[in-house]
Scaffold this motif. Structure first.
Motif, PDB file in Angstrom:
ATOM      1  N   HIS A 210     103.695  94.472  64.789  1.00 52.54           N
ATOM      2  CA  HIS A 210     105.091  93.761  64.664  1.00 52.54           C
ATOM      3  C   HIS A 210     105.821  94.027  65.971  1.00 52.54           C
ATOM      4  N   THR A 211     105.612  95.253  66.337  1.00 53.76           N
ATOM      5  CA  THR A 211     106.446  95.371  67.757  1.00 53.76           C
ATOM      6  C   THR A 211     106.049  94.493  68.609  1.00 53.76           C
ATOM      7  N   LEU A 212     104.651  94.156  68.750  1.00 52.35           N
ATOM      8  CA  LEU A 212     104.352  93.020  69.720  1.00 52.35           C
ATOM      9  C   LEU A 212     104.836  91.727  69.353  1.00 52.35           C
ATOM     10  N   TYR A 213     104.880  91.531  68.145  1.00 49.38           N
ATOM     11  CA  TYR A 213     105.465  90.179  67.769  1.00 49.38           C
ATOM     12  C   TYR A 213     106.950  90.227  67.934  1.00 49.38           C
ATOM     13  N   MET A 214     107.844  91.298  67.736  1.00 50.52           N
ATOM     14  CA  MET A 214     109.069  91.079  68.332  1.00 50.52           C
ATOM     15  C   MET A 214     109.487  91.043  69.671  1.00 50.52           C
ATOM     16  N   ALA A 216     107.474  89.572  71.712  1.00 48.93           N
ATOM     17  CA  ALA A 216     107.051  88.431  72.540  1.00 48.93           C
ATOM     18  C   ALA A 216     108.112  87.648  72.917  1.00 48.93           C
ATOM     19  N   ARG A 217     109.233  87.562  72.262  1.00 49.88           N
ATOM     20  CA  ARG A 217     110.192  86.803  72.589  1.00 49.88           C
ATOM     21  C   ARG A 217     110.687  86.825  74.357  1.00 49.88           C
ATOM     22  N   ASN A 218     110.520  87.968  74.637  1.00 50.23           N
ATOM     23  CA  ASN A 218     111.061  88.193  76.020  1.00 50.23           C
ATOM     24  C   ASN A 218     109.696  88.232  77.115  1.00 50.23           C
ATOM     25  N   PHE A 219     108.476  87.783  76.748  1.00 54.36           N
ATOM     26  CA  PHE A 219     107.417  87.692  77.597  1.00 54.36           C
ATOM     27  C   PHE A 219     107.520  86.277  78.375  1.00 54.36           C
ATOM     28  N   ILE A 220     106.925  86.581  79.782  1.00 56.82           N
ATOM     29  CA  ILE A 220     107.070  85.326  80.795  1.00 56.82           C
ATOM     30  C   ILE A 220     105.714  84.768  80.806  1.00 56.82           C
ATOM     31  N   THR A 221     105.900  83.615  80.214  1.00 56.44           N
ATOM     32  CA  THR A 221     104.577  82.860  79.940  1.00 56.44           C
ATOM     33  C   THR A 221     104.508  81.557  80.677  1.00 56.44           C
ATOM     34  N   THR A 222     105.670  81.293  81.465  1.00 59.35           N
ATOM     35  CA  THR A 222     105.564  79.824  82.423  1.00 59.35           C
ATOM     36  C   THR A 222     105.917  80.243  83.532  1.00 59.35           C
ATOM     37  N   LYS A 223     106.028  79.579  84.741  1.00 58.19           N
ATOM     38  CA  LYS A 223     106.602  79.503  85.988  1.00 58.19           C
ATOM     39  C   LYS A 223     107.995  79.404  86.163  1.00 58.19           C
ATOM     40  N   GLU A 224     108.599  78.578  85.152  1.00 55.35           N
ATOM     41  CA  GLU A 224     110.000  78.804  85.292  1.00 55.35           C
ATOM     42  C   GLU A 224     110.513  79.868  84.981  1.00 55.35           C
ATOM     43  N   GLN A 225     110.024  80.439  83.819  1.00 54.11           N
ATOM     44  CA  GLN A 225     110.686  81.825  83.425  1.00 54.11           C
ATOM     45  C   GLN A 225     110.298  82.852  84.432  1.00 54.11           C
TER      46      GLN A 225
END
Length: 297
Positions: A210-214, A216-225
């Motif tokens: 659950h902590t990983l899921y919450m 995940a909104r701040n994860f950097i997954t693209t070059k723009e981010q």
């Protein structure tokens, strides 16, 4: 004897030149006729006891013997298995005796001989293995019975009467044999503890998921981010040292020990102190909300 050809080997020459056991009447030494190349030219004393010849060590290791009758093949020594491994050819594939050459007849005899040897060899090996296993099991059972008898036998009367006085607390205690009820109770307690441990691990795993899921909104997954995060981190062109030297550890400890620290440094409320207390309050409130809601926020 002294003019023997040099082509005779040394051992044969030594036997030929061996001194005679008859008594001689000459005054000269009887070893003058032994040539220098003879092993008997120098008298080397020999030990009275025969020296044991040391066998050379065989280099390498022997491979492990193959298990002919593994536990996964209990049908191996049966008649059906022997019929399958020594199967005879079909009648339509067997040529007549007259049409075979001498080589063909020889090959047929060798094939029959190999089949016979395989059948008899497997039977004899299985009988030998059965007898060896039964003898080993019998010896093991006899040793176990003898050990149990020695452990449970009473003390001899002469040993009991001649023993020194020993307090009962220092005497070796016999092993307590658990009853079926005690064994079941111990098993139930251990099973409950194991299930509780598994449940705790499952809850911890769910909490981490659950902590990983919450987060995940701040994860950097693209070059723009990634570009935006780098620009945000390096958007200040001024140095952090322009605002003055940072606080030392000793100053922070003294400020924490000051009774008037709740009002700022020396009773003066500063903006940095308000922001720090506000951040701490927010962190405490977040922990309380997570504990009440049962999940990460």
């Amino acid at each position: 004897m002294e003019t023997l050809s040099g082509s005779i080997c040394r051992a044969c020459r030594h036997k030929l030149l061996k001194p005679s056991t008859t008594r001689t009447f000459s005054t000269s030494s009887s070893r003058l006729y032994i040539p220098p190349e003879s092993p008997a030219y120098i008298d080397v004393p020999r030990p009275l006891q025969q020296v044991r010849d040391i066998k050379p060590r065989a280099k390498g290791i022997l491979p492990l013997p193959r298990e002919l009758f593994p536990a996964r093949r209990p049908d191996k020594p049966s008649t059906r298995y022997l019929e399958n491994v020594t199967r005879d050819p079909l009648p339509k594939n067997v040529p007549s005796e007259d049409s075979l050459t001498e080589t063909g007849r020889y090959k047929r005899r060798m094939a029959e001989l190999r089949k016979t040897h395989l059948r008899s060899g497997l039977k004899e090996l299985h009988a030998r293995k059965t007898s060896i296993d039964s003898s080993i099991a019998a010896r093991s059972a006899a040793k176990q019975r003898e050990r149990a008898r020695l452990l449970t036998q009473p003390e001899r009367e002469d040993a009991r009467l001649t023993n020194v006085s020993i307090p009962s607390a220092m005497r070796p205690q016999k092993i307590h044999v658990l009853s079926p009820e005690e064994q079941q109770e111990i098993y139930s307690a251990r099973l409950a503890a194991h299930q509780a441990n598994l449940a705790a691990k499952h809850e911890d795993r769910l909490d981490k998921l659950h902590t990983l899921y919450m987060n995940a909104r701040n994860f950097i997954t693209t070059k723009e981010q990634l570009t935006a995060a780098i620009d945000k981190a390096f958007e200040k062109n001024t140095s952090i040292w322009d605002t003055g030297m940072p606080e030392t550890v000793l100053e922070m400890i003294q400020r924490g020990q000051d009774k008037n620290a709740v009002h700022g440094r020396g009773g003066v409320t500063l903006a940095g102190d308000l922001a720090e207390r506000a951040a701490k309050d927010q962190e405490r409130m977040k922990k309380i909300a997570e504990r009440l809601s049962g999940g990460k926020l």
